[in-house]
Every structure is written in C-alpha cells, then in structure tokens.
Design an enzyme around this catalytic site. Structure first.
Site, short mmCIF file in Angstrom:
data_model
loop_
_atom_site.label_atom_id
_atom_site.label_comp_id
_atom_site.label_asym_id
_atom_site.label_seq_id
_atom_site.Cartn_x
_atom_site.Cartn_y
_atom_site.Cartn_z
CE LYS A 52 3.34 3.10 3.06
NZ LYS A 52 3.77 3.34 4.48
NE ARG B 279 7.05 4.35 0.64
CZ ARG B 279 6.68 5.11 1.93
NH1 ARG B 279 7.43 5.11 2.56
NH2 ARG B 279 5.62 5.45 2.07
CD GLU C 55 10.26 1.48 9.97
OE1 GLU C 55 10.42 2.35 9.18
OE2 GLU C 55 10.20 0.31 9.85
NE ARG D 216 -6.05 -19.72 3.68
CZ ARG D 216 -5.19 -20.39 3.89
NH1 ARG D 216 -4.99 -21.73 3.74
NH2 ARG D 216 -4.17 -19.84 5.11
CE1 TYR E 228 0.21 1.85 4.28
CE2 TYR E 228 1.10 -0.29 4.35
CZ TYR E 228 1.03 0.63 4.97
OH TYR E 228 1.59 1.39 6.29
CG LEU F 290 8.39 2.23 4.40
CD1 LEU F 290 8.41 1.17 3.52
CD2 LEU F 290 7.20 2.90 4.99
#
Length: 286
Positions: free
Chosen positions: A147, A52, A179, A100, A33, A204
């Site tokens: 991310k 990114r 972070e 799945r 995301y 990140l």
C-alpha cells in the site's frame, strides 16, 4: 475545534504539524499508508489494517514506528480528540529524513503521521444508490500488494473517469480487471456466484474484502476468486466495490452499460447491511 494530528510521538494542532522538505516520502514516495474506517465511534477491521501496514513496511524494509497495539492506541486517541463519530483515520509511515539520494541508510528513523477525516459512510448517497465505474488501463508498478503512497496512476485514472461521469475507475491489465483505483471489485454472475480477483502482487489485499468474503462464506454463498473481464461485469447480475472508506458500494453502471435493472442489487445491499451490523459490535471509543 482545531483538528489534532499525530506526528512522531506527539499530538499537535493541525497548524503546527510540519514535515521536513527532505522527508523521503515527499521526495521519492518512499513510504506506505493505511486508512481505517470509523463507524459509530468504532474502528472497523482495524486489526486487519494494522497487519497490512506491518506487511507493507516489511516488504520495503521500513521498520514499524510503534508496535501494533501502540498504533491502535494512537488511532483511538485521534478519534477521541477529534470527536469522530464517522469517518476515517489515515496513517502514513515514510522512511524518514535525509539528503536527497536514491540509496538510503538503514539507520533512518521513520516519519509517522496520523490524522482523522470526518466522512459520511453509512448514509452516503453512493452506498444507497450506487455509482458508475469507468475503465482505464492499469499503469501502476508491479508490487500493487504494497500500500504505497505512490498514487499518481490512481489520481490520473480517477480524474479521467470523473470527466466521463463516473465516480470510480476500474484498472484493466491484459484484458482483465485488476481492481478499482481505491477499491476492490466484485461481480455476481448469472448463477449467483460472487467473483473477485485473488490476492497477488497485482492487487492490494483488501481488508474489507477479507471481511466480506468471510460474511459471504458464513451465509453459504458460492465464492470464486478468479480473474474477470469488463465484458463479463457488464452482463453480471450485480457489481459492487469495497474499501475501508466506502464499505460495500453498489455499482449500477460500468462505462455506458447499466448493470441489471440499473439499481443496487439485493445481494449487495444484504452484504452491506450485515457488514454494518458487525461493525457496530463492541464498545465505542468515546
């Protein structure tokens, strides 16, 4: 006004946005995301966010759903349709829909979702008065530079420190701050040196961080990208965080230790001011 959502090549009303039960993002957290800020009807640092996004997708083998320029057009249209003066645009890309199974076909078509959220950024109380940070062990996976939508560790960390009266969690590994749960961490030491952890698989690569370090460099500040401890932060002259949705946020307390005089630092507030001035350059989207 009904919020408009972008879902797989269409803009639809929020109530009409539907994703399959068999989407791998839902079943496996198999996706990434991005969040871009909107300030004064302008997307901020958006080229960095899209770069990114492309990198994160490439690292896990999901193709870009559109070219970066087309994604930027989607974001701009979401801002216009939802009349976002200030807030964020959220993008999520998952590997797609399939039965799945842990293995996946390279032929899957990614699921691409975009939506907006109204959010106070420039005049938020946290940006003006500062926040408290709590400390928890970093329990995330080894590729934090991607991310990923796998955010359970961050969810648990934020809720753990909220119970201690803190608004953000610092994640610590091997004695050093990695972070924030949803932010990049900085200290300004007694010599006025701006310190932040260097980019690696452990953190990140922050888009707002890239902008702030450039601002600091242009201002002639001494910047060190290195590891630092919680104890070092607690005796620092200033501490602050950055993220797309909270810009430059002063930290006035780390656990039970006040930072400096317990008020936002002068350098932090100056960096915040410059960042906002730069963000307001260029034409508004509507």
């Amino acid at each position: 006004m009904t919020r408009q959502i972008y879902l797989n090549d269409r803009f639809v009303a929020e109530a009409e946005a539907r994703i399959s039960l068999f989407d791998r993002g839902f079943l496996f957290g198999d996706g990434v995301y991005e969040v871009s800020a909107v300030i004064g009807r302008r997307l901020v640092d958006n080229d960095l966010h899209l770069a990114r996004l492309e990198r994160s997708l490439g690292e896990i083998g999901i193709p870009m759903p559109l070219e970066c320029r087309a994604i930027a057009e989607v974001q701009a249209e979401l801002v216009r349709r939802n009349r976002i003066e200030e807030g964020v645009v959220y993008l999520q890309v998952t590997r797609g829909v399939a039965e799945r199974e842990f293995t996946f076909s390279p032929a899957l078509v990614p699921t691409f979702v975009g939506f907006t959220q109204q959010k106070r950024i420039t005049n938020a109380v946290s940006a003006r008065d500062g926040i408290a940070v709590g400390v928890v062990a970093d329990q995330r996976w080894a590729r934090r530079d991607i991310k990923s939508v796998m955010l359970l560790a961050q969810v648990l960390a934020k809720n753990a420190v909220k119970a201690r009266g803190c608004q953000e969690a610092w994640l610590v590994e091997d004695g050093y701050v990695t972070e924030g749960a949803s932010s990049t961490a900085y200290i300004v030491n007694a010599d006025g040196v701006l310190v932040s952890r260097p980019n690696s698989h452990s953190v990140l690569p922050g888009c707002t961080k890239a902008a702030i370090l450039q601002i600091a460099s242009d201002a002639g500040l001494h910047v060190e990208e290195r590891l630092f401890t919680v104890a070092e932060a607690q005796v620092a002259r200033e501490v602050f965080l950055t993220s797309a949705s909270s810009i430059v946020t002063p930290v006035v307390r780390v656990e039970d230790m006040a930072i400096g005089n317990g008020r936002p630092g002068a350098l932090t507030m100056r960096l915040q001011q410059i960042y906002l001035e730069l963000a307001m350059r260029g034409p508004a989207l509507f």
